[in-house]
Design a protein around this motif. Structure first.
Motif, short mmCIF file in Angstrom:
data_model
loop_
_atom_site.label_atom_id
_atom_site.label_comp_id
_atom_site.label_asym_id
_atom_site.label_seq_id
_atom_site.Cartn_x
_atom_site.Cartn_y
_atom_site.Cartn_z
N ALA A 100 0.83 -1.21 0.00
CA ALA A 100 0.00 0.00 0.00
C ALA A 100 0.87 1.26 0.00
CB ALA A 100 -0.92 0.00 1.22
N ILE A 111 -2.61 4.64 3.63
CA ILE A 111 -2.53 4.08 4.98
C ILE A 111 -3.10 5.10 5.96
CG2 ILE A 111 -0.99 3.25 6.78
CD1 ILE A 111 0.93 2.34 4.57
N VAL A 127 -5.98 0.39 5.90
CA VAL A 127 -5.53 0.75 4.55
C VAL A 127 -6.75 0.93 3.66
CG1 VAL A 127 -4.19 0.01 2.54
CG2 VAL A 127 -3.38 -0.53 4.86
#
Length: 487
Positions: free
Chosen positions: A403, A408, A431
């Motif tokens: 990610a 995040i 996330v």
């Protein structure tokens, strides 16, 4: 509501701070108080060989590691067979602690703001020693004083509560990979009268607690699981927030979607469909777990004073000796589970029609009371899969690990239960993803936060890691922790 009358709940004057309460104008004031508590309390922990533990021994009849009192817990073996999944049979050590303990938080309004009574408490397995704990965190053996130590402060508020004062009261599971059918009573009880403070306790507002969740290894697992049970309903203004008044959508679309999710009783899947899916998963998963002797464990070895897997992965069973100040007893020894590696525990979340949804995993663990519970999207120690078949790798793990930073929303290392697990830590993440809904795996479903809260009113639906992440997710709705870049 009137405060319950409990003279036995009041601490001895020698242990008490001044009447009133320790509260903090800001987080910096809390950290100064916390540093003072850390300086005047202590706990030293020494690794010991399992056969050096005072009062613990291998039972000649069962092969279990057992305390001479017959209380507390035993370390046993579990032979597991499951009909689905890439690994269908294995053996492992497991902790059997059949007692139902109490995890409880006292709450009280100060100037219209709800505060929680928290304790700065050492546990032998805590990565950093001192962490924030619930008001009461005690096994039955502890609060019935099997160890002969001091009584647990504030216990009577939870053992004999007035029904009108109880905000939440439910049995919840703990780690089903390490505990055999372990459950604790999770309680939140409201008081309105004066509460005399024991040294080491303080009052924190919900917003302050939510801000402290972002500090690594500070708010312990037991505090997180109780906070997750706090209801956001019933017209209680101290427990509710308004997307329109606190986080206009133009300011932060992510937070607005999160707040809608707290109130959305139905999302992509109705609650009826979710319950049917959970029931179906439990029925079609044929799990057989047989307890046995540690001496008969396959693929594990007893050497160097510990029990370890032949691969060196997963976890070890170790012994520790503890010297502590400010605890019910001053010293003791015990077995503990030591996790190998740091885990990843993550929610994938997605805005669907303006409402935040969480991708939940119907996860089977051998120690669950009811076979399957809802877990985070990802819950694993990645290195454990180095020796397993490729198909065993958890779905969506790579999505989490890859990610980009701007997706995040929450990312902190948090400790697991320090009374039984030595240095166990996981990286907790939220996330945001753009996964297509068609990518929903058979064992995964998108749920709203409201649906998760409804499930937590009942026992054995959300596992302890998921409950921790629900609190972390809710913390993003506060002014101090909201992600600024989300639009």
């Amino acid at each position: 509501m009137s405060a319950p009358s409990r003279s036995s709940a009041r601490p001895d004057s020698a242990e008490s701070a001044n009447s009133g309460g320790v509260q903090f104008a800001d987080i910096d004031a809390f950290h100064r108080w916390y540093a003072v508590v850390a300086d005047r309390t202590h706990m030293s922990v020494e690794r010991l060989a399992l056969d050096e533990l005072d009062g613990w021994a291998y039972d000649e009849t069962t092969g279990h590691i057992r305390h001479r009192s017959g209380k507390f817990f035993t370390v046993e073996s579990l032979d597991v067979q499951v009909t689905s999944g890439p690994v269908q049979r294995w053996s492992q050590p497991i902790i059997n602690q059949p007692e139902v303990g109490i995890l409880g938080i006292l709450v009280k309004e100060f100037d219209g703001v709800l505060h929680c009574l928290m304790q700065a408490k050492h546990e032998p397995g805590n990565h950093n020693g001192l962490q924030l704990s619930p008001t009461v965190q005690a096994t039955k053996s502890n609060y019935t004083r099997v160890h002969g130590g001091r009584s647990v402060p504030y216990l009577d508020y939870f053992r004999d509560p007035d029904a009108a004062d109880v905000i939440a009261d439910t049995r919840q599971s703990e780690q089903g990979a390490w505990f055999y059918r372990k459950r604790n009573r999770n309680m939140i009880v409201e008081v309105t009268g004066e509460v005399e403070l024991v040294d080491g306790f303080c009052w924190l507002s919900l917003d302050q607690l939510y801000e402290l969740l972002s500090v690594p290894d500070l708010v312990n697992m037991d505090a997180r699981t109780v906070l997750a049970c706090l209801p956001f309903e019933g017209g209680r203004p101290a427990l509710r927030r308004s997307a329109e008044t606190e986080h206009p959508e133009a300011e932060n679309a992510f937070v607005a979607a999160l707040l809608r999710s707290e109130q959305a009783e139905c999302g992509v899947h109705s609650t009826h469909e979710v319950l049917s899916w959970i029931t179906d998963t439990r029925i079609r998963t044929d799990l057989h777990a047989e307890r046995g002797s540690l001496a008969q464990l396959r693929d594990w070895r007893r050497a160097d004073g510990r029990i370890s897997h032949d691969s060196g992965l997963f976890f070890d069973v170790i012994g520790v000796g503890v010297d502590a100040g400010g605890r019910e007893i001053a010293s003791w020894t015990q077995p503990m589970i030591e996790q190998v590696g740091t885990g990843v525990v993550a929610f994938l979340v997605k805005r669907i029609d303006g409402v935040l949804h969480v991708l939940m995993h119907a996860r089977t663990e051998p120690g669950y009371t009811d076979v399957t519970e809802l877990a985070p999207t990802v819950q694993c120690v990645p290195q454990n899969y180095d020796l397993l078949p490729a198909e065993a790798r958890p779905p969506f793990l790579d999505e989490v690990l890859a990610a980009e930073a701007d997706r995040i929303r929450f990312d902190t290392i948090l400790s697991e239960e320090g009374g039984r697990f030595f240095g166990a830590r996981n990286r907790y993440l939220v996330v945001e993803t753009d996964l297509d809904l068609a990518q929903e795996h058979r064992d995964h479903r998108w749920l709203t936060v409201c649906q998760l809260a409804e499930l937590m009113r009942h026992s054995f639906y959300l596992n302890v890691q998921a409950r921790s992440l629900v609190v972390c997710l809710r913390s993003l709705a506060t002014t101090s922790t909201a992600p600024r870049e989300a639009r």
